[in-house]
Scaffold this motif. Structure first.
Motif, PDB file in Angstrom:
ATOM      1  N   ALA A   1     -10.957  -3.537 -13.428  1.00 30.67           N
ATOM      2  CA  ALA A   1     -11.230  -3.315 -11.914  1.00 30.67           C
ATOM      3  C   ALA A   1     -10.241  -3.597 -10.782  1.00 30.67           C
ATOM      4  CB  ALA A   1     -12.748  -4.122 -11.780  1.00 30.67           C
ATOM      5  N   TRP A   2      -9.638  -4.880 -11.105  1.00 28.14           N
ATOM      6  CA  TRP A   2      -8.610  -5.241  -9.994  1.00 28.14           C
ATOM      7  C   TRP A   2      -7.354  -4.510 -10.151  1.00 28.14           C
ATOM      8  CZ3 TRP A   2      -8.363 -11.118  -9.341  1.00 28.14           C
ATOM      9  CH2 TRP A   2      -7.658 -11.490  -8.345  1.00 28.14           C
ATOM     10  N   SER A   3      -7.225  -3.675 -11.238  1.00 29.07           N
ATOM     11  CA  SER A   3      -6.015  -2.730 -11.233  1.00 29.07           C
ATOM     12  C   SER A   3      -6.358  -1.244 -10.644  1.00 29.07           C
ATOM     13  CB  SER A   3      -5.815  -2.658 -12.869  1.00 29.07           C
ATOM     14  OG  SER A   3      -5.184  -3.848 -13.444  1.00 29.07           O
ATOM     15  N   ILE A   4      -7.517  -1.269 -10.644  1.00 31.88           N
ATOM     16  CA  ILE A   4      -8.031   0.159  -9.918  1.00 31.88           C
ATOM     17  C   ILE A   4      -7.699  -0.080  -8.467  1.00 31.88           C
ATOM     18  CG2 ILE A   4     -10.050   1.355  -8.955  1.00 31.88           C
ATOM     19  CD1 ILE A   4     -11.279   0.719 -11.797  1.00 31.88           C
TER      20      ILE A   4
ATOM     21  N   PHE B   1      -4.163   3.557 -13.422  1.00 33.35           N
ATOM     22  CA  PHE B   1      -4.564   5.258 -13.374  1.00 33.35           C
ATOM     23  C   PHE B   1      -5.516   5.683 -13.016  1.00 33.35           C
ATOM     24  CE2 PHE B   1      -6.586   8.544 -16.130  1.00 33.35           C
ATOM     25  CZ  PHE B   1      -5.688   9.367 -15.873  1.00 33.35           C
ATOM     26  N   VAL B   2      -6.781   5.051 -13.228  1.00 37.91           N
ATOM     27  CA  VAL B   2      -8.154   5.539 -12.667  1.00 37.91           C
ATOM     28  C   VAL B   2      -7.962   5.338 -11.157  1.00 37.91           C
ATOM     29  CG1 VAL B   2     -10.728   4.963 -12.646  1.00 37.91           C
ATOM     30  CG2 VAL B   2      -9.424   4.799 -14.820  1.00 37.91           C
ATOM     31  N   GLY B   3      -7.445   4.446 -10.575  1.00 37.14           N
ATOM     32  CA  GLY B   3      -7.298   3.915  -9.333  1.00 37.14           C
ATOM     33  C   GLY B   3      -6.776   5.368  -8.514  1.00 37.14           C
ATOM     34  N   ASP B   4      -5.587   5.732  -8.850  1.00 37.30           N
ATOM     35  CA  ASP B   4      -4.944   6.726  -8.216  1.00 37.30           C
ATOM     36  C   ASP B   4      -5.617   8.210  -8.643  1.00 37.30           C
ATOM     37  OD1 ASP B   4      -3.003   5.006  -7.119  1.00 37.30           O
ATOM     38  OD2 ASP B   4      -1.394   5.625  -8.361  1.00 37.30           O
ATOM     39  N   GLN B   5      -6.148   8.122  -9.731  1.00 38.26           N
ATOM     40  CA  GLN B   5      -7.081   9.607 -10.090  1.00 38.26           C
ATOM     41  C   GLN B   5      -8.087   9.610  -8.863  1.00 38.26           C
ATOM     42  OE1 GLN B   5      -4.431  10.691 -12.090  1.00 38.26           O
ATOM     43  NE2 GLN B   5      -6.399  12.271 -12.490  1.00 38.26           N
ATOM     44  N   ILE B   6      -8.628   8.506  -8.500  1.00 38.95           N
ATOM     45  CA  ILE B   6      -9.839   8.648  -7.424  1.00 38.95           C
ATOM     46  C   ILE B   6      -9.306   8.952  -6.382  1.00 38.95           C
ATOM     47  CG2 ILE B   6     -11.501   7.170  -6.276  1.00 38.95           C
ATOM     48  CD1 ILE B   6     -11.813   5.332  -8.863  1.00 38.95           C
TER      49      ILE B   6
ATOM     50  N   GLY C   1       2.716   0.179   1.662  1.00 36.54           N
ATOM     51  CA  GLY C   1       2.020   1.157   2.951  1.00 36.54           C
ATOM     52  C   GLY C   1       1.795   2.513   2.516  1.00 36.54           C
ATOM     53  N   MET C   2       2.229   3.102   1.137  1.00 35.69           N
ATOM     54  CA  MET C   2       1.992   4.429   0.859  1.00 35.69           C
ATOM     55  C   MET C   2       1.205   4.471  -0.420  1.00 35.69           C
ATOM     56  SD  MET C   2       3.811   5.949   3.129  1.00 35.69           S
ATOM     57  CE  MET C   2       4.100   7.603   2.528  1.00 35.69           C
ATOM     58  N   ARG C   3       0.926   3.578  -0.853  1.00 44.74           N
ATOM     59  CA  ARG C   3       0.486   3.422  -2.360  1.00 44.74           C
ATOM     60  C   ARG C   3      -0.945   4.076  -2.334  1.00 44.74           C
ATOM     61  NH1 ARG C   3       1.167  -2.289  -4.583  1.00 44.74           N
ATOM     62  NH2 ARG C   3      -0.174  -1.675  -6.356  1.00 44.74           N
ATOM     63  N   THR C   4      -1.842   4.300  -1.222  1.00 46.72           N
ATOM     64  CA  THR C   4      -2.979   4.885  -1.345  1.00 46.72           C
ATOM     65  C   THR C   4      -2.642   6.300  -0.703  1.00 46.72           C
ATOM     66  OG1 THR C   4      -4.247   2.980  -0.866  1.00 46.72           O
ATOM     67  CG2 THR C   4      -5.301   5.114  -0.448  1.00 46.72           C
TER      68      THR C   4
ATOM     69  N   PHE D   1      -0.538  15.823 -12.352  1.00 47.13           N
ATOM     70  CA  PHE D   1      -0.171  14.347 -11.645  1.00 47.13           C
ATOM     71  C   PHE D   1      -1.039  13.228 -12.597  1.00 47.13           C
ATOM     72  CE2 PHE D   1      -3.023  11.397  -9.372  1.00 47.13           C
ATOM     73  CZ  PHE D   1      -1.890  10.851  -8.399  1.00 47.13           C
ATOM     74  N   ALA D   2      -2.060  13.701 -13.336  1.00 56.12           N
ATOM     75  CA  ALA D   2      -2.888  12.793 -14.322  1.00 56.12           C
ATOM     76  C   ALA D   2      -1.622  12.505 -15.483  1.00 56.12           C
ATOM     77  CB  ALA D   2      -3.709  13.364 -14.966  1.00 56.12           C
ATOM     78  N   PHE D   3      -0.743  13.299 -15.993  1.00 53.56           N
ATOM     79  CA  PHE D   3       0.075  12.910 -17.065  1.00 53.56           C
ATOM     80  C   PHE D   3       1.237  12.110 -16.552  1.00 53.56           C
ATOM     81  CE2 PHE D   3       4.403  13.568 -18.948  1.00 53.56           C
ATOM     82  CZ  PHE D   3       4.117  13.311 -20.332  1.00 53.56           C
TER      83      PHE D   3
END
Length: 231
Positions: free
Chosen positions: A54-57, A90-95, A141-144, A160-162
């Motif tokens: 969860a923290w890594s998301i 991975f899940v966080g950025d996919q969201i 500042g750009m990660r999201t 993108f997912a790969f």
């Protein structure tokens, strides 16, 4: 039903975050040990991989550092910790990517104050292509903004997912492995800082202030480059 889920993905993410932190607060409260630090350590040992995921998301390096220390003392398995942390990243950025892909009106409204960052993200993607997806986790500042902005484009979701999963596991590895390897030295420093906080505090303020100043200046330079190179 599917369209409603897409249109409310931002609200769903917020709800999940609230539920997660509520769960953490409740478990901290009922932990069978005294002291906040001991309660937190107890919680990490009981729910370590769940918390790490969860923290890594949310892409917090602090969670990965804790995982590295726990792998060092045997509370976590090193390779499993890397796998779980990378999967969470991975899940966080996919969201974020799918928030941009399916909620364009919401993104334009919610992030109206960050138009320069979105313009910069598009400029970086056009100039560098897929490497910017791989490197965005290290861009303060750009990660999201970058995953959301890529979702706004027609960029391939599969590509993108790969790239995202490879980047996430690299991110987890280069953070957790050094902490695991130098765990004993890090624990000594932490112990010293706790016992002699009056010595450590000024250094922490100077280092933290220096880091904040550096990234603020870097962000201003990027915005200036974007202003000088309008698309």
């Amino acid at each position: 039903m599917r369209d409603r889920l897409k249109n409310n993905s931002g609200k769903i993410l917020f709800l999940v975050v609230v539920i997660f932190f509520s769960f953490i607060a409740y478990e901290l409260y009922k932990a069978p040990v005294s002291g906040l630090e001991d309660k937190f350590l107890y919680l990490l040992k009981v729910y370590g991989y769940i918390i790490l995921f969860a923290w890594s998301i949310l892409e917090g390096e602090l969670g990965l550092i804790m995982a590295g220390l726990m792998a060092h003392d045997g509370s976590m398995h090193l390779y499993l910790a890397i796998f779980v942390a990378g999967l969470g990243g991975f899940v966080g950025d996919q969201i974020y990517f799918y928030i941009g892909r399916f909620n364009k009106a919401y993104v334009h409204k919610k992030f109206s104050g960050q138009r320069r960052k979105f313009a910069l993200a598009h400029l970086l993607l056009q100039k560098y292509g897929w490497p910017i997806i791989f490197a965005q986790r290290y861009m303060y500042g750009m990660r999201t903004v970058i995953p959301v902005s890529i979702g706004l484009t027609r960029y391939s979701a599969k590509m993108f997912a790969f790239i995202n999963i490879l980047s996430a596991w690299c991110w987890a590895s280069i953070t957790i492995i050094p902490v695991w390897y130098f765990g004993e030295e890090i624990l000594i420093v932490i112990k010293f800082a706790k016992e002699h906080w009056y010595f450590a505090a000024p250094f922490a303020v100077l280092i933290g202030g220096g880091i904040i100043y550096y990234f603020n200046q870097a962000s201003k330079r990027k915005e200036k480059v974007n202003e000088n190179n309008p698309k």
